[in-house]
Design a protein around this motif. Sequence first.
Motif, PDB file in Angstrom:
ATOM      1  N   ILE A 124       0.863  -1.182   0.000  1.00 36.91           N
ATOM      2  CA  ILE A 124       0.000   0.000   0.000  1.00 36.91           C
ATOM      3  C   ILE A 124       0.896   1.229   0.000  1.00 36.91           C
ATOM      4  N   VAL A 125       0.617   2.139  -0.927  1.00 36.60           N
ATOM      5  CA  VAL A 125       1.349   3.401  -0.984  1.00 36.60           C
ATOM      6  C   VAL A 125       0.395   4.510  -0.567  1.00 36.60           C
ATOM      7  N   PHE A 126       0.719   5.219   0.500  1.00 38.39           N
ATOM      8  CA  PHE A 126      -0.114   6.310   0.997  1.00 38.39           C
ATOM      9  C   PHE A 126       0.448   7.646   0.507  1.00 38.39           C
ATOM     10  N   PHE A 127      -0.283   8.278  -0.424  1.00 38.55           N
ATOM     11  CA  PHE A 127       0.114   9.601  -0.890  1.00 38.55           C
ATOM     12  C   PHE A 127      -0.709  10.700  -0.269  1.00 38.55           C
ATOM     13  N   SER A 128      -1.828  10.352   0.334  1.00 39.32           N
ATOM     14  CA  SER A 128      -2.708  11.378   0.885  1.00 39.32           C
ATOM     15  C   SER A 128      -2.135  11.984   2.150  1.00 39.32           C
ATOM     16  N   MET A 129      -2.135  13.314   2.222  1.00 30.12           N
ATOM     17  CA  MET A 129      -1.715  14.003   3.430  1.00 30.12           C
ATOM     18  C   MET A 129      -2.774  13.931   4.521  1.00 30.12           C
ATOM     19  N   ALA A 130      -3.935  13.338   4.193  1.00 24.60           N
ATOM     20  CA  ALA A 130      -4.972  13.129   5.204  1.00 24.60           C
ATOM     21  C   ALA A 130      -4.807  11.791   5.915  1.00 24.60           C
ATOM     22  N   THR A 131      -3.790  11.038   5.552  1.00 22.57           N
ATOM     23  CA  THR A 131      -3.580   9.714   6.135  1.00 22.57           C
ATOM     24  C   THR A 131      -3.155   9.794   7.600  1.00 22.57           C
ATOM     25  N   SER A 132      -3.744   8.930   8.423  1.00 22.87           N
ATOM     26  CA  SER A 132      -3.253   8.718   9.788  1.00 22.87           C
ATOM     27  C   SER A 132      -2.376   7.467   9.742  1.00 22.87           C
ATOM     28  N   PHE A 133      -1.090   7.661   9.916  1.00 21.50           N
ATOM     29  CA  PHE A 133      -0.198   6.523   9.787  1.00 21.50           C
ATOM     30  C   PHE A 133      -0.295   5.586  10.985  1.00 21.50           C
ATOM     31  N   SER A 134      -0.703   6.101  12.133  1.00 20.24           N
ATOM     32  CA  SER A 134      -0.950   5.199  13.265  1.00 20.24           C
ATOM     33  C   SER A 134      -2.181   4.348  12.985  1.00 20.24           C
ATOM     34  N   ALA A 135      -3.226   4.943  12.394  1.00 22.69           N
ATOM     35  CA  ALA A 135      -4.410   4.159  12.048  1.00 22.69           C
ATOM     36  C   ALA A 135      -4.073   3.087  11.026  1.00 22.69           C
TER      37      ALA A 135
END
Length: 360
Positions: free
Chosen positions: A297-308
């Motif tokens: 999974i690649v997270f590009f969104s700045m709305a991502t909660s990386f702890s979640a």
Amino acid sequence: MLPDACIDVNPTGVGGWVSSSAYGLHRVVEPAGVLPQQAWRLSTDDRLWPDEVLVDVARLNLDAASYRQLRERHGSPDAVRSAVLGIVEERGKMHNPVTGSGGMLLGTVREVGPESPLGLRVGDRIATLVSLTLTPLRITDGLAGWSGEGEQVPCRGTAVLFGRSIAARLPDDLPDGLALSVLDVCGAPALTDRVVRDAGPGSSVLVLGGGGKSGSLSLAAARRAGADRLVALVPTDTEADAVRAAGLADEVLVADARDPVAVADTVGEQVDVTVVCVDVPGCEHGAVLATADGGTIVFFSMATSFSAAALGAEGLAADVRMLVGNGYVPGHAEFALDLLRTVPGVRELFDRRERHTAST
């Protein structure tokens, strides 16, 4: 002091420092000892250290997550404009304190320090490829030319680039607004290309937010990298129709990316690679459920909660690799611009977005 990061004394002594750091440490006003991105406030003094570049700013491009939050929080366009101006005045940079994100800018090089390693010349028209959250920024026109609507913000002011900053000269064959929109998200397709190639020929790829700027470019990059099954998930039928017409995906699905069960049910067979390009929070668990064990999974969104994301994957016993898209891959600007020029569907979606912005 960081090794190999400091250069000669600046006789002006701006900010009380006697030497500058290629990472911009000398521009940090508070708190002391952190990098510019972490800082609460930066110095915007126009006097340059030898390795810096001064830019006359013409336009900001707010990142999608930041602009959405500001719009939802403040409501009216006038209030959004005041909020952006207040952030920049208070912090010396465009760093949304809620989303932690900023964007990038377009401008013309006014002055180049004699020891700048960036290869820029006075008069170059450039887009910065580093975040506004770490770029010293001063706005001098009160944002009088911006309605408060749309992510692109015409303005006048100055910005400072450090020795380790990145910038791209604007292409002559594209409108400034279009080029800025592409360069704002150019890290997404470049990293998608790398990850899909690593996954191997015939891999399956899901892009959450496949109708947006980074999403459409990531779809095109995944196709070029050899993806066999290419799935775009979007929130509305209207957006789905646009992505289908652009021909960027094998399957275009409609679901709320914040509903993990709906995402998993809609996507069906799990994919090898999921790319998250949404601008709303709460999409982490859907990405995890849609990705097969051993996938990425690649997270590009700045709305991502990386702890979640991390705790969610743990709780779901999901054996997935999760990557943070940091916005930089060597050659990313040229790669994204080439996709825009050579993949008609990408250009179609970007032009559609520009027309919609112009009409609002």
